[in-house]
Design a protein around this motif. Structure first.
Motif, PDB file in Angstrom:
ATOM      1  N   ARG A   1      -6.498  -8.809 -19.792  1.00  0.00           N
ATOM      2  CA  ARG A   1      -5.942  -9.569 -18.685  1.00  0.00           C
ATOM      3  C   ARG A   1      -6.190  -8.774 -17.421  1.00  0.00           C
ATOM      4  O   ARG A   1      -5.775  -7.626 -17.321  1.00  0.00           O
ATOM      5  N   LEU A   2      -6.895  -9.368 -16.472  1.00  0.00           N
ATOM      6  CA  LEU A   2      -7.147  -8.680 -15.230  1.00  0.00           C
ATOM      7  C   LEU A   2      -5.924  -8.761 -14.336  1.00  0.00           C
ATOM      8  O   LEU A   2      -5.160  -9.729 -14.383  1.00  0.00           O
ATOM      9  N   ALA A   3      -5.758  -7.749 -13.520  1.00  0.00           N
ATOM     10  CA  ALA A   3      -4.666  -7.744 -12.557  1.00  0.00           C
ATOM     11  C   ALA A   3      -4.895  -8.877 -11.561  1.00  0.00           C
ATOM     12  O   ALA A   3      -6.026  -9.300 -11.322  1.00  0.00           O
ATOM     13  N   ALA A   4      -3.822  -9.347 -10.968  1.00  0.00           N
ATOM     14  CA  ALA A   4      -3.923 -10.408  -9.967  1.00  0.00           C
ATOM     15  C   ALA A   4      -4.826  -9.944  -8.827  1.00  0.00           C
ATOM     16  O   ALA A   4      -4.729  -8.808  -8.368  1.00  0.00           O
ATOM     17  N   HIS A   5      -5.709 -10.817  -8.390  1.00  0.00           N
ATOM     18  CA  HIS A   5      -6.620 -10.458  -7.302  1.00  0.00           C
ATOM     19  C   HIS A   5      -6.916 -11.643  -6.385  1.00  0.00           C
ATOM     20  O   HIS A   5      -7.870 -11.619  -5.622  1.00  0.00           O
ATOM     21  N   GLU A   6      -6.060 -12.665  -6.422  1.00  0.00           N
ATOM     22  CA  GLU A   6      -6.292 -13.865  -5.629  1.00  0.00           C
ATOM     23  C   GLU A   6      -6.281 -13.585  -4.133  1.00  0.00           C
ATOM     24  O   GLU A   6      -7.114 -14.110  -3.393  1.00  0.00           O
ATOM     25  N   ARG A   7      -5.341 -12.750  -3.663  1.00  0.00           N
ATOM     26  CA  ARG A   7      -5.262 -12.476  -2.222  1.00  0.00           C
ATOM     27  C   ARG A   7      -6.494 -11.718  -1.746  1.00  0.00           C
ATOM     28  O   ARG A   7      -7.015 -11.984  -0.673  1.00  0.00           O
TER      29      ARG A   7
ATOM     30  N   ALA B   1      -5.109   0.884  12.383  1.00  0.00           N
ATOM     31  CA  ALA B   1      -4.585   2.207  12.033  1.00  0.00           C
ATOM     32  C   ALA B   1      -3.717   2.104  10.781  1.00  0.00           C
ATOM     33  O   ALA B   1      -2.841   1.240  10.697  1.00  0.00           O
ATOM     34  N   LEU B   2      -3.970   2.971   9.825  1.00  0.00           N
ATOM     35  CA  LEU B   2      -3.200   2.945   8.573  1.00  0.00           C
ATOM     36  C   LEU B   2      -1.722   3.202   8.799  1.00  0.00           C
ATOM     37  O   LEU B   2      -0.875   2.598   8.131  1.00  0.00           O
ATOM     38  N   ASP B   3      -1.384   4.092   9.740  1.00  0.00           N
ATOM     39  CA  ASP B   3       0.034   4.409   9.948  1.00  0.00           C
ATOM     40  C   ASP B   3       0.822   3.245  10.553  1.00  0.00           C
ATOM     41  O   ASP B   3       2.049   3.243  10.524  1.00  0.00           O
ATOM     42  N   ALA B   4       0.132   2.224  11.035  1.00  0.00           N
ATOM     43  CA  ALA B   4       0.809   1.035  11.570  1.00  0.00           C
ATOM     44  C   ALA B   4       1.059  -0.013  10.486  1.00  0.00           C
ATOM     45  O   ALA B   4       1.734  -1.014  10.728  1.00  0.00           O
ATOM     46  N   LEU B   5       0.532   0.218   9.296  1.00  0.00           N
ATOM     47  CA  LEU B   5       0.676  -0.741   8.192  1.00  0.00           C
ATOM     48  C   LEU B   5       1.824  -0.327   7.277  1.00  0.00           C
ATOM     49  O   LEU B   5       2.131   0.858   7.147  1.00  0.00           O
ATOM     50  N   PRO B   6       2.453  -1.296   6.588  1.00  0.00           N
ATOM     51  CA  PRO B   6       3.584  -0.969   5.703  1.00  0.00           C
ATOM     52  C   PRO B   6       3.183  -0.157   4.461  1.00  0.00           C
ATOM     53  O   PRO B   6       3.996   0.567   3.906  1.00  0.00           O
ATOM     54  N   ASP B   7       1.927  -0.280   4.007  1.00  0.00           N
ATOM     55  CA  ASP B   7       1.446   0.475   2.846  1.00  0.00           C
ATOM     56  C   ASP B   7      -0.073   0.561   2.917  1.00  0.00           C
ATOM     57  O   ASP B   7      -0.684   0.021   3.834  1.00  0.00           O
ATOM     58  N   ASP B   8      -0.666   1.265   1.954  1.00  0.00           N
ATOM     59  CA  ASP B   8      -2.118   1.424   1.986  1.00  0.00           C
ATOM     60  C   ASP B   8      -2.823   0.561   0.940  1.00  0.00           C
ATOM     61  O   ASP B   8      -3.951   0.838   0.560  1.00  0.00           O
ATOM     62  N   ARG B   9      -2.145  -0.522   0.499  1.00  0.00           N
ATOM     63  CA  ARG B   9      -2.806  -1.441  -0.428  1.00  0.00           C
ATOM     64  C   ARG B   9      -3.970  -2.110   0.300  1.00  0.00           C
ATOM     65  O   ARG B   9      -3.885  -2.427   1.477  1.00  0.00           O
ATOM     66  N   LEU B  10      -5.056  -2.311  -0.434  1.00  0.00           N
ATOM     67  CA  LEU B  10      -6.250  -2.883   0.182  1.00  0.00           C
ATOM     68  C   LEU B  10      -6.006  -4.280   0.724  1.00  0.00           C
ATOM     69  O   LEU B  10      -6.554  -4.653   1.763  1.00  0.00           O
ATOM     70  N   VAL B  11      -5.176  -5.056   0.048  1.00  0.00           N
ATOM     71  CA  VAL B  11      -4.905  -6.411   0.530  1.00  0.00           C
ATOM     72  C   VAL B  11      -4.147  -6.361   1.857  1.00  0.00           C
ATOM     73  O   VAL B  11      -4.382  -7.184   2.742  1.00  0.00           O
TER      74      VAL B  11
ATOM     75  N   ILE C   1     -11.351  -4.836  -7.248  1.00  0.00           N
ATOM     76  CA  ILE C   1     -10.096  -4.409  -6.636  1.00  0.00           C
ATOM     77  C   ILE C   1      -9.091  -5.539  -6.827  1.00  0.00           C
ATOM     78  O   ILE C   1      -9.431  -6.714  -6.735  1.00  0.00           O
ATOM     79  N   SER C   2      -7.877  -5.153  -7.138  1.00  0.00           N
ATOM     80  CA  SER C   2      -6.815  -6.141  -7.353  1.00  0.00           C
ATOM     81  C   SER C   2      -5.907  -6.186  -6.129  1.00  0.00           C
ATOM     82  O   SER C   2      -6.068  -5.404  -5.191  1.00  0.00           O
TER      83      SER C   2
END
Length: 180
Positions: free
Chosen positions: A103-109, A161-171, A134-135
């Motif tokens: 089962r692949l991880a969700a990757h729709e977004r 900028a990464l520090d302006a984002l809530p997390d570093d998830r690719l989505v 990437i999921s």
């Protein structure tokens, strides 16, 4: 597949018709030596972490693997994981393949970003988008624990900028690029 393994597979398959419940002993088990631990610098960043096991044991037809420092340790870990798998899944007949490979991880977004996703994988991660999965849960730290170079590229190429984002998830990063 070697002739010995083919015979073992056929034997396990035929024998399975005379048993009601199947245990690990009813399945063909393959034990492989993958060699001594490689130099971590020779491995891609995601593979530099974790434990290196010189031996792996797997069940033919069921996607369950156990690793260990010795062949016996690998078999013991396989037995543990086989029982966990059996508690959650229906076992295929010994000597046959499981119908549900994985089962692949969700990757729709992530997939919804289309060409931007491919461009991001090429320009930021410097990987081939045709061979990189990437999921929705993948993060930049999955590709390298030091994200400063990713942050520099994101600022330069996309003004994000990464520090302006809530997390570093690719989505999350792709959403920010799409919304800029």
């Amino acid at each position: 597949m070697s002739a010995a393994l083919r015979l073992r597979v056929v034997w396990c398959y035929l024998r399975s018709f005379f048993r009601r419940t199947w245990t690990l002993a009813d399945y063909p088990v393959i034990v492989r030596f993958q060699g001594p631990e490689p130099n971590p610098e020779d491995l891609p960043p995601p593979m530099r972490q974790g434990t290196w096991y010189p031996y792996f044991a797997s069940v033919y037809g069921v996607f369950v693997i156990g690793g260990g420092q010795t062949a016996d340790e690998a078999r013991a870990e396989l037995a543990k994981r086989f029982e966990e798998y059996r508690a959650e899944h229906e076992l295929p007949r010994p000597g046959t393949w499981s119908r549900s490979i994985c089962r692949l991880a969700a990757h729709e977004r992530v997939v919804s970003h289309g060409a931007l996703r491919d461009e991001f994988i090429e320009r930021i991660l410097q990987l081939d988008p045709n061979t990189t999965f990437i999921s929705d849960e993948s993060s930049l730290t999955d590709f390298d624990s030091d994200v400063s170079e990713f942050d520099r590229k994101l600022r330069l190429l996309y003004n994000v900028a990464l520090d302006a984002l809530p997390d570093d998830r690719l989505v999350t990063v792709l959403d920010a690029i799409a919304n800029r």
